[in-house]
Each structure stands twice: as structure tokens, then as C-alpha cells.
Motif scaffolding. Sequence first.
Motif, PDB file in Angstrom:
ATOM      1  N   ARG A   9      32.027 -59.601  78.397  1.00  0.00           N
ATOM      2  CA  ARG A   9      32.231 -58.143  78.343  1.00  0.00           C
ATOM      3  C   ARG A   9      32.078 -57.651  76.901  1.00  0.00           C
ATOM      4  NH1 ARG A   9      36.375 -59.830  81.741  1.00  0.00           N
ATOM      5  NH2 ARG A   9      36.276 -59.032  83.896  1.00  0.00           N
ATOM      6  N   ILE A  10      31.159 -56.709  76.727  1.00  0.00           N
ATOM      7  CA  ILE A  10      30.913 -56.123  75.409  1.00  0.00           C
ATOM      8  C   ILE A  10      31.179 -54.618  75.451  1.00  0.00           C
ATOM      9  CG2 ILE A  10      29.220 -55.735  73.570  1.00  0.00           C
ATOM     10  CD1 ILE A  10      27.599 -58.078  74.650  1.00  0.00           C
ATOM     11  N   ILE A 164      37.633 -45.807  78.387  1.00  0.00           N
ATOM     12  CA  ILE A 164      37.291 -46.519  77.149  1.00  0.00           C
ATOM     13  C   ILE A 164      38.371 -47.550  76.814  1.00  0.00           C
ATOM     14  CG2 ILE A 164      36.966 -46.266  74.646  1.00  0.00           C
ATOM     15  CD1 ILE A 164      35.854 -43.426  75.241  1.00  0.00           C
ATOM     16  N   TYR A 165      39.638 -47.136  76.871  1.00  0.00           N
ATOM     17  CA  TYR A 165      40.722 -48.076  76.525  1.00  0.00           C
ATOM     18  C   TYR A 165      40.780 -49.231  77.511  1.00  0.00           C
ATOM     19  CZ  TYR A 165      42.512 -45.036  72.809  1.00  0.00           C
ATOM     20  OH  TYR A 165      42.649 -44.309  71.653  1.00  0.00           O
ATOM     21  N   ARG A 166      40.527 -48.959  78.796  1.00  0.00           N
ATOM     22  CA  ARG A 166      40.533 -50.069  79.773  1.00  0.00           C
ATOM     23  C   ARG A 166      39.434 -51.074  79.427  1.00  0.00           C
ATOM     24  NH1 ARG A 166      41.230 -46.145  83.557  1.00  0.00           N
ATOM     25  NH2 ARG A 166      39.056 -46.247  84.275  1.00  0.00           N
ATOM     26  N   ALA A 167      38.280 -50.588  79.052  1.00  0.00           N
ATOM     27  CA  ALA A 167      37.165 -51.501  78.716  1.00  0.00           C
ATOM     28  C   ALA A 167      37.483 -52.296  77.446  1.00  0.00           C
ATOM     29  CB  ALA A 167      35.889 -50.701  78.535  1.00  0.00           C
ATOM     30  N   SER A 170      39.833 -55.296  77.857  1.00  0.00           N
ATOM     31  CA  SER A 170      39.364 -56.521  78.534  1.00  0.00           C
ATOM     32  C   SER A 170      38.061 -57.073  77.956  1.00  0.00           C
ATOM     33  CB  SER A 170      39.158 -56.242  80.026  1.00  0.00           C
ATOM     34  OG  SER A 170      38.116 -55.282  80.178  1.00  0.00           O
ATOM     35  N   CYS A 171      37.638 -56.556  76.795  1.00  0.00           N
ATOM     36  CA  CYS A 171      36.319 -57.028  76.298  1.00  0.00           C
ATOM     37  C   CYS A 171      36.461 -58.291  75.449  1.00  0.00           C
ATOM     38  CB  CYS A 171      35.623 -55.919  75.508  1.00  0.00           C
ATOM     39  SG  CYS A 171      36.281 -55.608  73.860  1.00  0.00           S
ATOM     40  N   GLU A 192      42.550 -51.483  68.522  1.00  0.00           N
ATOM     41  CA  GLU A 192      42.887 -51.789  69.938  1.00  0.00           C
ATOM     42  C   GLU A 192      42.184 -53.073  70.364  1.00  0.00           C
ATOM     43  OE1 GLU A 192      45.321 -48.731  69.971  1.00  0.00           O
ATOM     44  OE2 GLU A 192      45.072 -50.094  71.670  1.00  0.00           O
ATOM     45  N   ALA A 193      40.921 -53.204  69.947  1.00  0.00           N
ATOM     46  CA  ALA A 193      40.142 -54.389  70.358  1.00  0.00           C
ATOM     47  C   ALA A 193      40.747 -55.659  69.770  1.00  0.00           C
ATOM     48  CB  ALA A 193      38.696 -54.219  69.918  1.00  0.00           C
ATOM     49  N   ARG A 194      41.158 -55.581  68.508  1.00  0.00           N
ATOM     50  CA  ARG A 194      41.766 -56.774  67.882  1.00  0.00           C
ATOM     51  C   ARG A 194      43.065 -57.135  68.598  1.00  0.00           C
ATOM     52  NH1 ARG A 194      40.396 -58.601  62.064  1.00  0.00           N
ATOM     53  NH2 ARG A 194      41.620 -60.310  62.908  1.00  0.00           N
ATOM     54  N   ARG A 195      43.842 -56.080  68.896  1.00  0.00           N
ATOM     55  CA  ARG A 195      45.130 -56.324  69.584  1.00  0.00           C
ATOM     56  C   ARG A 195      44.885 -57.013  70.925  1.00  0.00           C
ATOM     57  NH1 ARG A 195      47.959 -52.254  67.256  1.00  0.00           N
ATOM     58  NH2 ARG A 195      46.785 -50.548  68.203  1.00  0.00           N
TER      59      ARG A 195
END
Length: 236
Positions: A9-10, A164-167, A170-171, A192-195
Motif C-alpha cells: 500500500r502506497i 486520506i487518514y484511513r489510507a 494502513s500504508c 501520521e504515516a510515521r506513527r
Amino acid sequence: MDVNAKLDRIVILTGAGISAESGIDTFRAAGGLWEQHRVEDVATPEGFARDPDLVLNFYDMRRAALANVVPNPAHEALARLEREFSGDLLLVTQNVDDLHERGGSARVLHMHGELKSALCASCETRTRWEAPMLDRPPCPVCRVPSLRPDVVWFGEMPYEMDRIYRAIESCDLFVSIGTSGAVYPAAGFVQEARRAGARCLELNLDYSEGSRCFHETRLGPASELVPRWVADVLGG
Ligand code: BV8
């Protein structure tokens, strides 16, 4: 670290820098959009209320200028990724231009709206739109002459934030391309992505305000960095 290790997932976030080599001014470069106009005057609801002609003309000019520019290899590479990547891909753009679509991307999430969309302040319908608004055309649905650019101004909620936040949650990989990291909530996506445990890659001409949050920053023009990264992901 190998940012392209096992990828299912990207999430990609693009900004004005991906369109710069197509000839569309960025916001914060010398001579950029915000040098010619104060943000408060042309990109806020208050500025629109104060001087609607100034704002409608500002967006009419930018919408008309789209006819004079074409996608560059960075847009085309992301369209190739959409076609050939076997996993999940979400392309989020802060840009209001149509170059991702014209470059071949079919699924683009314009979190800040689009120049080629009109929002009716009366019935709140969003309509595909190509013409000027300065002459106050009637809304195609309610016929009231209350169309505004369907663009998210400062102080307004960007579109599809939950999606956006859901994606991002889980990416495996979050990639930021051509953005200064100056405007929220987009600038906060990397945190958010790092977290969420994703690997975070930045492809940009210069260091941004968020560079320290990325696992890797590659500096250079998007038209060179993006095709090379996409080939690496697809070849990998
Ligand atoms: C909101 C559409 C909430 C209009 C734009 C903290 C949390 C949340 C909000 C805030 C916060 N702190 C402050 C806020 C408020 C505000 C904000 O962030 N202010 C900033 C100034 C601090 N945010 C908002 O108001 C947002 N809304 O938060 O709502 C809310 C909550 C409740 C109720 C209601 C609301 C809405 C912001 C959206 C504003 N609209 N655009 C238009 O296009 O006209 S902003 C605009 O600037 C862009 O869309 C983008 O988002 C932003 C940054 O621009 P970039 O795309 O990054 O371009 P820039 O020129 O800055 O940088 C270009 C980069 O490219 C550079 O790094 C350069 O090196 C690079 N580059 C150049 N050439 C190349 C290249 N890279 C590669 N290759 C090249 N060739």
C-alpha cells in the motif's frame, strides 16, 4: 533503509513542485503565486467576501492558463505506477491543476479542490467547470449566479480527510513529492504515516519544512526523481 521493500500500500502526496516543470508557478518560489497576491486577499473566504472580482479573476486566469501547459514526466510516471503497481495506491494532491489527470492518472484525490470545478454557494453543488466566473454565470443546478471556485481556501476543511487518514494509517510507504510542507493538515501527513509505521520518502527540489520527518529525502527535479523511483518500485 530500503524504502521500496515489500510494498502493498502506497500513499503519495503531491504539491506545486510536481507541476513546476510544466510551467505552473509554485506558491512560495521567488516570483511565485503568493508573491503576486497576498494569501489573505485571494485564498481565504474573507478575501472573497471583501473583493469577489479580484478572487474570481485570480482563479479565472489560473484556469485559463491550464490550456498552455502540459504534464511532465513526473505526472506520467505516477500514471504508469497506477497502471502497473499491483498493490493499493492513493494519489492525494494539494494541486488544483489537472495535470495528473492529463498525464494519465485516473484516480486522483484533490484535497484542495480543482480549478476545473465550480462550487455553488447557494445549493452547494460541485460542477465540472471550464469557463470564467467573473461574469457571474448561473449555477447549472439552481440557476442562482453564486458560483465560486471549488478550491479549499485557508480556514476551510480540505476534502476527504477521513479517507486520506484511513489510507495513511494502513500504508507501507508514504511518498511526498514537490511540496514545501508549509500548509496543514497536508504537512502533517508524514507524522501520521510515521506513527502508523510506514516508511516515508520525500522527493523534492529542496529540503522542505518537513524533511526531518522523512526516513529519506532525495533532492532534485521531480521530472527526474519520480520516473526513477517508479521504475525502481515496479522493477523491485
Ligand atoms: C484547515 C488551494 C481545518 C488554493 C491551498 C495546524 C493544523 C491545521 C490547520 C492549520 C494549522 N496551522 C495553521 C492552520 C491553518 C492553515 C495553514 O496550514 N496555514 C499555514 C500557512 C500555517 N490551514 C488551513 O487553513 C487548511 N484548512 O486546516 O482546516 C479546519 C478545521 C475546522 C474547521 C474548518 C477548517 C486549508 C489549507 C488549504 C489552503 N489552500 N491551495 C489555491 O491553490 O489557490 S494551499 C497551497 O499551499 C497548496 O494547495 C498547498 O497545500 C500549500 C503548499 O504549497 P506547495 O504545494 O507545497 O507549494 P510551495 O510553493 O509551498 O512549495 C513548492 C515545493 O516544490 C517546494 O518545496 C519546492 O522546493 C518544490 N519544487 C519546486 N520545483 C520543483 C520542486 N520539487 C520537485 N521538482 C521541481 N521541479
